[in-house]
Scaffold this motif. Structure first.
Motif, short mmCIF file in Angstrom:
data_model
loop_
_atom_site.label_atom_id
_atom_site.label_comp_id
_atom_site.label_asym_id
_atom_site.label_seq_id
_atom_site.Cartn_x
_atom_site.Cartn_y
_atom_site.Cartn_z
N VAL A 41 0.85 -1.19 0.00
CA VAL A 41 0.00 0.00 0.00
C VAL A 41 0.89 1.24 0.00
O VAL A 41 1.81 1.33 0.82
N VAL A 42 0.63 2.18 -0.88
CA VAL A 42 1.32 3.47 -0.79
C VAL A 42 0.72 4.24 0.38
O VAL A 42 -0.47 4.55 0.40
N ALA A 43 1.57 4.52 1.39
CA ALA A 43 1.09 5.10 2.63
C ALA A 43 1.34 6.60 2.74
O ALA A 43 0.51 7.34 3.30
N ALA A 44 2.49 7.07 2.24
CA ALA A 44 2.86 8.48 2.46
C ALA A 44 4.16 8.78 1.73
O ALA A 44 4.84 7.88 1.23
N THR A 45 4.50 10.07 1.69
CA THR A 45 5.82 10.50 1.23
C THR A 45 6.42 11.44 2.27
O THR A 45 5.69 12.09 3.04
N TYR A 46 7.75 11.50 2.27
CA TYR A 46 8.46 12.38 3.21
C TYR A 46 9.78 12.79 2.59
O TYR A 46 10.57 11.93 2.18
N ASP A 47 10.02 14.11 2.50
CA ASP A 47 11.25 14.59 1.86
C ASP A 47 12.23 15.21 2.87
O ASP A 47 13.16 15.91 2.49
N GLY A 48 12.01 14.91 4.13
CA GLY A 48 12.86 15.48 5.17
C GLY A 48 12.28 16.71 5.80
O GLY A 48 12.71 17.12 6.89
N ARG A 49 11.30 17.30 5.14
CA ARG A 49 10.62 18.48 5.68
C ARG A 49 9.11 18.30 5.71
O ARG A 49 8.46 18.65 6.69
N VAL A 119 7.85 -0.47 4.69
CA VAL A 119 7.40 -0.17 6.05
C VAL A 119 6.62 -1.37 6.58
O VAL A 119 5.75 -1.91 5.89
N ALA A 120 6.92 -1.78 7.83
CA ALA A 120 6.17 -2.87 8.43
C ALA A 120 6.22 -2.76 9.95
O ALA A 120 7.08 -2.09 10.52
N TYR A 121 5.28 -3.44 10.59
CA TYR A 121 5.24 -3.55 12.06
C TYR A 121 4.90 -4.99 12.45
O TYR A 121 3.80 -5.45 12.15
N HIS A 175 -4.93 6.77 20.08
CA HIS A 175 -5.09 7.63 18.91
C HIS A 175 -4.04 7.35 17.84
O HIS A 175 -4.18 7.81 16.70
N LEU A 176 -2.99 6.60 18.18
CA LEU A 176 -2.01 6.23 17.16
C LEU A 176 -2.48 5.05 16.30
O LEU A 176 -2.01 4.88 15.17
N LEU A 177 -3.37 4.26 16.83
CA LEU A 177 -3.76 3.03 16.16
C LEU A 177 -4.84 3.28 15.11
O LEU A 177 -5.71 4.14 15.27
N SER A 178 -4.79 2.51 14.04
CA SER A 178 -5.83 2.56 13.03
C SER A 178 -7.13 2.01 13.60
O SER A 178 -7.13 1.14 14.48
N ALA A 194 -0.53 1.20 7.37
CA ALA A 194 -0.26 2.50 6.76
C ALA A 194 -0.76 3.63 7.64
O ALA A 194 -0.11 4.67 7.77
N GLU A 195 -1.92 3.43 8.26
CA GLU A 195 -2.47 4.48 9.12
C GLU A 195 -1.68 4.61 10.42
O GLU A 195 -1.55 5.71 10.96
N LEU A 196 -1.13 3.50 10.91
CA LEU A 196 -0.24 3.60 12.07
C LEU A 196 0.99 4.43 11.73
O LEU A 196 1.40 5.31 12.50
#
Length: 209
Positions: A41-49, A119-121, A175-178, A194-196
């Motif tokens: 699943v595409v969850a997010a992007t992050y460029d350092g900012r 990403v995994a948990y 509140h952190l959990l999906s 992904a939501e976590l």
């Protein structure tokens, strides 16, 4: 585009493209046992900012695979609810499935202008199976290289100040959990995970300035 805009564009790092991954398997290790399904699943992007969420249901990949050996652990198999006899008849060929998945990962990361990060948990089990399968079966190998990954258990421990052994979902702030159920369907669980990730990345953890 102006010269200043060009310079800003050149200086902006390519973002990490977070791919939430979940695996179901019929035993504890790949090779003697089989990965029988996986979800990406595409969850997010992050460029350092800038951290940017993505809808977990919008861009996904799911496959159920033909087992690669005769060995299996009945308890491990039962977790997924998948029928092994059906998978032997109807499961996707591992080489075809892993090559398609590798192409999908590279394509969705390219569409975001970045590089894919697994990403995994927790990370160990899912990475072990998917990396082994990518290296063993995919025409182009692992789209995550050998080290582009993020363990959400470790991320929570580092952010919260907890020990790794206490960094379990049952001890996390609710509140952190999906709110999605954990179904042991690999795609469902990849979306839940992904939501976590999304919640952890924007969390004002204790001790944050």
């Amino acid at each position: 585009m102006s010269r200043n805009q060009t310079l800003r564009s050149l200086s902006r790092p390519a973002p990490d493209v977070y791919i939430s991954a979940d695996v179901e398997a019929d035993g504890p290790i790949p090779g003697p046992y089989s990965m029988i399904s996986f979800g990406l699943v595409v969850a997010a992007t992050y460029d350092g900012r800038t951290f940017a969420r993505r809808d977990p249901e919008a861009t996904t990949f799911y496959a159920e695979l033909r087992p690669i050996s005769d060995e299996y652990d009945a308890d491990a198999l039962a977790v997924s609810g998948l029928d092994r006899d059906r998978l032997l008849r109807e499961g996707r060929d591992p080489a075809a499935a892993m090559s398609a998945a590798a192409s999908w990962v590279r394509a969705v990361a390219a569409a975001e202008g970045g590089k894919p990060v697994f990403v995994a948990y927790p990370l160990g089990f899912d990475w072990m199976f998917l990396y082994w399968y990518f290296v063993r079966f995919a025409e182009t190998g692992s789209p995550f290289g050998h080290s582009r990954f993020l363990d959400l258990k470790t991320l929570y421990a580092a952010r919260s100040g907890e020990t790794v052994t206490r960094s379990v979902k049952g001890r996390m702030p609710r509140h952190l959990l999906s709110r999605r159920p954990h179904t042991h369907n690999a795609l469902d669980d990849a979306m839940e995970q992904a939501e976590l990730l999304q919640n952890l990345m924007v969390w004002n953890a204790p001790g944050d300035g």
